[in-house]
Motif scaffolding. Structure first.
Motif, PDB file in Angstrom:
ATOM      1  N   ALA A  84      45.434  26.233  50.020  1.00  0.00           N
ATOM      2  CA  ALA A  84      45.236  26.570  48.450  1.00  0.00           C
ATOM      3  C   ALA A  84      46.294  26.696  47.720  1.00  0.00           C
ATOM      4  CB  ALA A  84      44.262  27.911  48.585  1.00  0.00           C
ATOM      5  N   THR A  85      46.262  26.525  46.539  1.00  0.00           N
ATOM      6  CA  THR A  85      47.369  26.809  45.727  1.00  0.00           C
ATOM      7  C   THR A  85      47.450  28.428  45.557  1.00  0.00           C
ATOM      8  OG1 THR A  85      45.984  26.716  43.718  1.00  0.00           O
ATOM      9  CG2 THR A  85      47.569  24.530  44.324  1.00  0.00           C
ATOM     10  N   LYS A  86      48.296  28.987  45.010  1.00  0.00           N
ATOM     11  CA  LYS A  86      48.738  30.480  44.917  1.00  0.00           C
ATOM     12  C   LYS A  86      48.769  31.123  43.747  1.00  0.00           C
ATOM     13  CE  LYS A  86      48.922  30.811  49.399  1.00  0.00           C
ATOM     14  NZ  LYS A  86      48.146  31.842  50.346  1.00  0.00           N
ATOM     15  N   MET A  87      47.861  30.764  42.740  1.00  0.00           N
ATOM     16  CA  MET A  87      47.629  31.211  41.064  1.00  0.00           C
ATOM     17  C   MET A  87      46.866  32.539  41.487  1.00  0.00           C
ATOM     18  SD  MET A  87      49.372  28.995  39.589  1.00  0.00           S
ATOM     19  CE  MET A  87      49.097  29.345  38.009  1.00  0.00           C
ATOM     20  N   ALA A  88      47.441  33.292  40.423  1.00  0.00           N
ATOM     21  CA  ALA A  88      46.646  34.683  40.074  1.00  0.00           C
ATOM     22  C   ALA A  88      45.200  34.149  39.495  1.00  0.00           C
ATOM     23  CB  ALA A  88      47.588  35.612  39.382  1.00  0.00           C
ATOM     24  N   CYS A  89      44.247  35.244  39.913  1.00  0.00           N
ATOM     25  CA  CYS A  89      42.749  34.990  39.311  1.00  0.00           C
ATOM     26  C   CYS A  89      42.965  35.830  37.986  1.00  0.00           C
ATOM     27  CB  CYS A  89      42.033  35.860  40.148  1.00  0.00           C
ATOM     28  SG  CYS A  89      41.853  35.045  41.930  1.00  0.00           S
ATOM     29  N   ARG A  90      41.922  35.276  37.125  1.00  0.00           N
ATOM     30  CA  ARG A  90      42.271  35.695  35.720  1.00  0.00           C
ATOM     31  C   ARG A  90      41.144  36.876  35.473  1.00  0.00           C
ATOM     32  NH1 ARG A  90      40.881  30.435  32.464  1.00  0.00           N
ATOM     33  NH2 ARG A  90      38.898  30.808  33.723  1.00  0.00           N
ATOM     34  N   GLU A  91      40.027  36.808  36.125  1.00  0.00           N
ATOM     35  CA  GLU A  91      39.269  38.150  36.177  1.00  0.00           C
ATOM     36  C   GLU A  91      38.448  38.328  37.454  1.00  0.00           C
ATOM     37  OE1 GLU A  91      35.958  37.124  33.120  1.00  0.00           O
ATOM     38  OE2 GLU A  91      37.370  36.029  31.920  1.00  0.00           O
ATOM     39  N   SER A  92      38.054  39.611  37.359  1.00  0.00           N
ATOM     40  CA  SER A  92      37.509  40.088  38.790  1.00  0.00           C
ATOM     41  C   SER A  92      36.530  39.228  39.104  1.00  0.00           C
ATOM     42  CB  SER A  92      37.001  41.686  38.616  1.00  0.00           C
ATOM     43  OG  SER A  92      36.138  41.475  37.604  1.00  0.00           O
ATOM     44  N   ILE A  93      35.546  38.373  38.579  1.00  0.00           N
ATOM     45  CA  ILE A  93      34.770  37.683  39.043  1.00  0.00           C
ATOM     46  C   ILE A  93      35.258  36.335  39.771  1.00  0.00           C
ATOM     47  CG2 ILE A  93      34.236  36.170  36.873  1.00  0.00           C
ATOM     48  CD1 ILE A  93      31.554  36.960  39.356  1.00  0.00           C
ATOM     49  N   HIS A  94      36.373  35.940  39.124  1.00  0.00           N
ATOM     50  CA  HIS A  94      37.085  34.726  39.901  1.00  0.00           C
ATOM     51  C   HIS A  94      37.667  35.464  41.246  1.00  0.00           C
ATOM     52  CE1 HIS A  94      37.226  33.858  35.693  1.00  0.00           C
ATOM     53  NE2 HIS A  94      36.892  32.516  36.151  1.00  0.00           N
ATOM     54  N   ASN A  95      38.209  36.359  41.325  1.00  0.00           N
ATOM     55  CA  ASN A  95      38.714  37.072  42.703  1.00  0.00           C
ATOM     56  C   ASN A  95      37.643  37.423  43.628  1.00  0.00           C
ATOM     57  OD1 ASN A  95      41.106  37.980  44.192  1.00  0.00           O
ATOM     58  ND2 ASN A  95      40.119  40.361  43.760  1.00  0.00           N
ATOM     59  N   TRP A  96      36.574  37.936  43.113  1.00  0.00           N
ATOM     60  CA  TRP A  96      35.349  38.190  43.812  1.00  0.00           C
ATOM     61  C   TRP A  96      34.822  36.770  44.516  1.00  0.00           C
ATOM     62  CZ3 TRP A  96      29.924  37.162  44.217  1.00  0.00           C
ATOM     63  CH2 TRP A  96      29.161  38.327  44.801  1.00  0.00           C
ATOM     64  N   VAL A  97      34.794  35.911  43.754  1.00  0.00           N
ATOM     65  CA  VAL A  97      34.379  34.550  44.276  1.00  0.00           C
ATOM     66  C   VAL A  97      35.118  33.725  45.262  1.00  0.00           C
ATOM     67  CG1 VAL A  97      33.649  31.963  43.479  1.00  0.00           C
ATOM     68  CG2 VAL A  97      32.608  34.035  42.447  1.00  0.00           C
ATOM     69  N   SER A  98      36.418  33.852  44.752  1.00  0.00           N
ATOM     70  CA  SER A  98      37.614  33.058  45.661  1.00  0.00           C
ATOM     71  C   SER A  98      37.566  33.822  47.107  1.00  0.00           C
ATOM     72  CB  SER A  98      38.985  33.299  45.009  1.00  0.00           C
ATOM     73  OG  SER A  98      39.799  32.772  45.774  1.00  0.00           O
ATOM     74  N   LYS A  99      37.645  35.146  47.105  1.00  0.00           N
ATOM     75  CA  LYS A  99      37.538  35.778  48.471  1.00  0.00           C
ATOM     76  C   LYS A  99      36.547  35.531  49.228  1.00  0.00           C
ATOM     77  CE  LYS A  99      37.987  40.395  50.545  1.00  0.00           C
ATOM     78  NZ  LYS A  99      36.715  40.603  51.234  1.00  0.00           N
ATOM     79  N   ARG A 100      35.456  35.370  48.960  1.00  0.00           N
ATOM     80  CA  ARG A 100      34.114  35.150  49.511  1.00  0.00           C
ATOM     81  C   ARG A 100      33.813  33.698  49.941  1.00  0.00           C
ATOM     82  NH1 ARG A 100      34.035  39.637  47.095  1.00  0.00           N
ATOM     83  NH2 ARG A 100      32.891  41.518  47.793  1.00  0.00           N
ATOM     84  N   LEU A 101      34.223  32.905  49.090  1.00  0.00           N
ATOM     85  CA  LEU A 101      34.038  31.368  49.220  1.00  0.00           C
ATOM     86  C   LEU A 101      35.221  31.078  50.527  1.00  0.00           C
ATOM     87  CD1 LEU A 101      33.308  28.684  48.639  1.00  0.00           C
ATOM     88  CD2 LEU A 101      35.166  28.276  46.875  1.00  0.00           C
ATOM     89  N   HIS A 102      36.564  31.608  50.700  1.00  0.00           N
ATOM     90  CA  HIS A 102      37.267  31.361  51.812  1.00  0.00           C
ATOM     91  C   HIS A 102      36.602  31.851  53.019  1.00  0.00           C
ATOM     92  CE1 HIS A 102      40.944  30.145  49.789  1.00  0.00           C
ATOM     93  NE2 HIS A 102      40.473  30.350  48.570  1.00  0.00           N
ATOM     94  N   GLU A 103      36.185  33.211  52.832  1.00  0.00           N
ATOM     95  CA  GLU A 103      35.564  34.023  54.093  1.00  0.00           C
ATOM     96  C   GLU A 103      34.386  32.909  54.571  1.00  0.00           C
ATOM     97  OE1 GLU A 103      36.116  38.667  52.849  1.00  0.00           O
ATOM     98  OE2 GLU A 103      34.150  37.802  52.818  1.00  0.00           O
ATOM     99  N   THR A 104      33.697  32.438  53.805  1.00  0.00           N
ATOM    100  CA  THR A 104      32.530  31.587  54.066  1.00  0.00           C
ATOM    101  C   THR A 104      32.726  30.200  54.887  1.00  0.00           C
ATOM    102  OG1 THR A 104      31.237  32.289  52.027  1.00  0.00           O
ATOM    103  CG2 THR A 104      30.573  30.135  53.216  1.00  0.00           C
ATOM    104  N   VAL A 105      34.006  29.552  54.375  1.00  0.00           N
ATOM    105  CA  VAL A 105      34.287  28.484  54.921  1.00  0.00           C
ATOM    106  C   VAL A 105      35.069  28.590  56.251  1.00  0.00           C
ATOM    107  CG1 VAL A 105      36.207  26.547  54.269  1.00  0.00           C
ATOM    108  CG2 VAL A 105      34.574  27.267  52.533  1.00  0.00           C
ATOM    109  N   GLN A 106      35.828  29.525  56.284  1.00  0.00           N
ATOM    110  CA  GLN A 106      36.567  30.007  57.730  1.00  0.00           C
ATOM    111  C   GLN A 106      35.526  30.461  58.850  1.00  0.00           C
ATOM    112  OE1 GLN A 106      39.528  32.530  56.006  1.00  0.00           O
ATOM    113  NE2 GLN A 106      40.871  30.709  55.319  1.00  0.00           N
ATOM    114  N   GLU A 107      34.549  31.287  58.224  1.00  0.00           N
ATOM    115  CA  GLU A 107      33.762  31.644  59.223  1.00  0.00           C
ATOM    116  C   GLU A 107      32.766  30.519  59.992  1.00  0.00           C
ATOM    117  OE1 GLU A 107      32.515  35.967  57.488  1.00  0.00           O
ATOM    118  OE2 GLU A 107      31.030  34.443  57.281  1.00  0.00           O
TER     119      GLU A 107
END
Length: 140
Positions: A84-107
């Motif tokens: 993944a690239t390493k850009m900062a998330c703009r809003e809390s919804i983006h951060n929330w989605v990003s974190k859980r999407l990564h967890e889902t794919v890795q699990e």
């Protein structure tokens, strides 16, 4: 060197012996609509499956992502080495989605075709998350 050889053998055996015909139906680009019961369309997360090449790419709400799909069983898929690239998330919804999407794919996840919320799509389910996607380019 040994680990590199093992990875290549594992990847080749996955590509040669997995029945990717079942996965062919998810080939294409998908827009994340609902994650863990929360409507998240505004995050604009997108996954693109290239089943022929066994690749996953897309946008997690904050960053471009990509990696090789690995079919672990008839019902479980992972992306063991997601980049993944390493850009900062703009809003809390983006951060929330990003974190859980990564967890889902890795699990590891299963994919089911279904209709939810009046929309035809796919559900990607891991041990801790459930994500519903609509295929891009479809009206319904």
């Amino acid at each position: 060197m040994f680990f590199k050889e093992v990875f290549i053998i594992t990847l080749l055996s996955t590509l040669l012996f997995s029945d990717s015909a079942d996965l062919k139906k998810v080939d294409g680009t998908w827009h994340l609509r609902v994650m863990d019961g929360m409507e998240v369309r505004k995050a604009r997360a997108i996954l693109e499956f290239d089943i022929e090449k066994m690749k996953l790419s897309g946008f997690d709400g904050c960053n471009r992502i990509g990696g090789a799909l690995q079919k672990n069983s008839d019902t479980n898929i992972t992306v063991p080495m997601m980049m993944a690239t390493k850009m900062a998330c703009r809003e809390s919804i983006h951060n929330w989605v990003s974190k859980r999407l990564h967890e889902t794919v890795q699990e590891g996840f299963s994919i089911t075709e279904e209709e939810k919320y009046g929309v035809e799509g796919i559900t990607i389910k891991s041990p801790t998350h459930e994500l519903f996607f609509k295929k891009m380019g479809r009206e319904k």
